[in-house]
Design an enzyme around this catalytic site. Structure first.
Site, short mmCIF file in Angstrom:
data_model
loop_
_atom_site.label_atom_id
_atom_site.label_comp_id
_atom_site.label_asym_id
_atom_site.label_seq_id
_atom_site.Cartn_x
_atom_site.Cartn_y
_atom_site.Cartn_z
N ARG A 46 2.14 36.98 -62.03
CA ARG A 46 3.32 37.72 -62.49
C ARG A 46 3.27 39.15 -61.95
O ARG A 46 4.24 39.71 -61.51
CB ARG A 46 3.42 37.72 -64.03
N ASP A 170 24.71 47.07 -54.81
CA ASP A 170 24.59 45.63 -54.62
C ASP A 170 25.04 45.33 -53.19
O ASP A 170 26.22 45.43 -52.87
CB ASP A 170 25.46 44.89 -55.65
N LYS A 195 22.31 34.13 -51.63
CA LYS A 195 23.44 34.09 -50.71
C LYS A 195 22.95 34.18 -49.26
O LYS A 195 22.22 33.32 -48.84
CB LYS A 195 24.42 35.20 -51.08
C1 LIG Z 1 25.77 35.87 -56.74
C2 LIG Z 1 25.83 37.32 -56.91
C3 LIG Z 1 25.05 37.96 -57.87
C4 LIG Z 1 24.17 37.21 -58.83
O1 LIG Z 1 23.10 36.57 -58.18
P1 LIG Z 1 22.43 35.19 -58.65
O2 LIG Z 1 21.43 34.93 -57.58
O3 LIG Z 1 23.52 34.17 -58.73
O4 LIG Z 1 21.83 35.44 -59.99
C5 LIG Z 1 25.12 39.34 -57.93
N1 LIG Z 1 25.92 40.05 -57.12
C6 LIG Z 1 26.68 39.46 -56.18
C7 LIG Z 1 27.55 40.30 -55.30
C8 LIG Z 1 26.67 38.07 -56.04
O5 LIG Z 1 27.45 37.49 -55.12
#
Ligand SMILES: *Cc1c(COP(=O)(O)O)cnc(C)c1O
Length: 377
Positions: A46, A170, A195
């Site tokens: 962890r 993000d 993604k």
């Molecule tokens: C999918 C997504 C998230 C969340 O991520 P997960 O891997 O599904 O928990 C956060 N921000 C953006 C822009 C996303 O496309």
């Protein structure tokens, strides 16, 4: 090192001990200590795992940051970042933010008295106006999901510095291949690595990169305390994904440009959201702060009925949530990714029932265009 070379050689990408050109999967939870409390860098997985660490070094290198952190999902990454803040703190956030982040702030962190205000961060004056004496951070998504709105990161950095705020970005949609927010003044960059970074629809993961040793120490403390870490196998999958990130993004963007041109000429399509189009509101800023425009595009067909028809008829676009994979995906934000946002709020943001979002993959663009053409007929 240039960007495309970095995807192959940045960070830790091989095994010193054996010469293995791929980092081994250290499927291990604990480590032998030479004496009580005397370990060789790892004591418990962890806290630290060599495969996860290799990934963390790699993403830190790609984002030009000081340290990287890997989590079990993008939401786990965002949750951990938010835990840098205290109760009563306030965050100014992009308004058409990812639905899961919206839910996290309004349904979970609100119970811990972490306050937030949503603003259209593509208008810097609105950001400035939303700042209160309790504001500690700006949380920016650019481009946004699904309207591909662009926020000027340099401007956000100026505002953050002026008010002594953390700038959190993000960077999921842009990827570190096209955009490096830390170079523009961000303190924390995060990804849903599920993604583009993973890129093959086979892993759920999140990544964070910070710009200072001080933040790195705080992040590691919270990562270890909360424990939402990524496992070694998934860490390895992300490193494999990163090696072709540059190639994939080039192919994806080329396809997306062709599709955008096709949609522009189609009479049933009323509006197209793609920052690569010169008439997109954020085009100039996107061009300044990113070296590419990515593979996300959304367009309005005017009605829920035509949307349903398109979904029924497409053959190469898979109807699914998520994005950023080698295969093209299609989705209806109002009914899927953004269903957790109340309808009035959705309409306010322009997320209508006729809005279709594409995540363009690496297939032959002629097949993709023919597919959309017959589906819209
Ligand atoms: C999918 C997504 C998230 C969340 O991520 P997960 O891997 O599904 O928990 C956060 N921000 C953006 C822009 C996303 O496309």
């Amino acid at each position: 090192m240039r960007n495309r070379t970095k995807m192959v050689h940045g960070g830790i990408t091989s095994d010193e001990q054996t010469g293995a050109v791929s980092v081994p999967i250290y499927q291990v939870s604990t480590y032998k200590q030479d004496a009580a409390g005397k370990h060789r860098g790892y004591e418990y997985s962890r806290t630290g795992n060599p495969t996860r660490y290799a990934l963390e070094e790699t993403i830190a290198n790609l984002e030009n940051g000081v340290a990287g952190f890997a989590f079990g999902s993008g939401m786990a990454a965002i949750t951990t970042v938010m835990m840098l803040l205290d109760a009563e703190d306030h965050v100014v956030m992009t308004d058409d933010i990812y639905g899961g982040t919206y839910r996290l702030m309004t349904k979970v962190f609100n119970r811990f008295k972490l306050d937030h205000t949503y603003v259209d961060t593509s208008v810097p004056e609105k950001v400035e106006a939303a700042i209160t004496p309790k504001t500690r951070a700006l949380y920016i998504e650019t481009p946004t999901n699904p309207l591909l709105k662009i926020t000027d990161l340099q401007k956000m950095s100026e505002i953050a510095k002026k008010h002594d705020l953390l700038l959190i970005v993000d960077n999921t949609f842009a990827t570190p291949y096209w955009q490096q927010p830390i170079d523009l003044g961000a303190n924390i960059v995060l990804h849903s690595a599920t993604k583009y970074i993973g890129g093959h629809s086979d892993v759920v993961a999140g990544l964070v990169v910070v710009d200072s040793i001080e933040l790195a120490e705080k992040m590691h403390f919270i990562q270890n305390s909360v424990g939402a870490v990524l496992g070694p196998h998934d860490s390895w999958l992300l490193m494999r994904g990163i090696k072709t990130l540059g190639l994939r993004m080039e192919a994806i963007e080329e396809n997306t440009r062709s599709i955008a041109a096709f949609l522009q000429s189609h009479h049933k399509v009323s509006s197209i959201h793609y920052p690569g189009l010169t008439d997109h509101r954020g085009h100039d800023i996107a061009k300044q702060q990113s070296s590419g425009f990515g593979g996300m595009i959304s367009f309005d067909v005017g009605s829920g009925e035509l949307t349903d028809q398109v979904l029924q008829k497409v053959k190469y676009f898979t109807l699914a949530e998520s994005l950023g994979a080698v295969e093209s995906l299609i989705s209806v934000p109002a009914k899927m990714t953004h269903a957790s946002i109340p309808k009035e709020r959705r309409e306010e943001l322009g997320i209508t029932d006729g809005l279709i979002r594409l995540s363009v993959g690496i297939e032959d663009s002629e097949d993709l265009i023919e597919d959309l053409e017959q589906a819209l007929e």
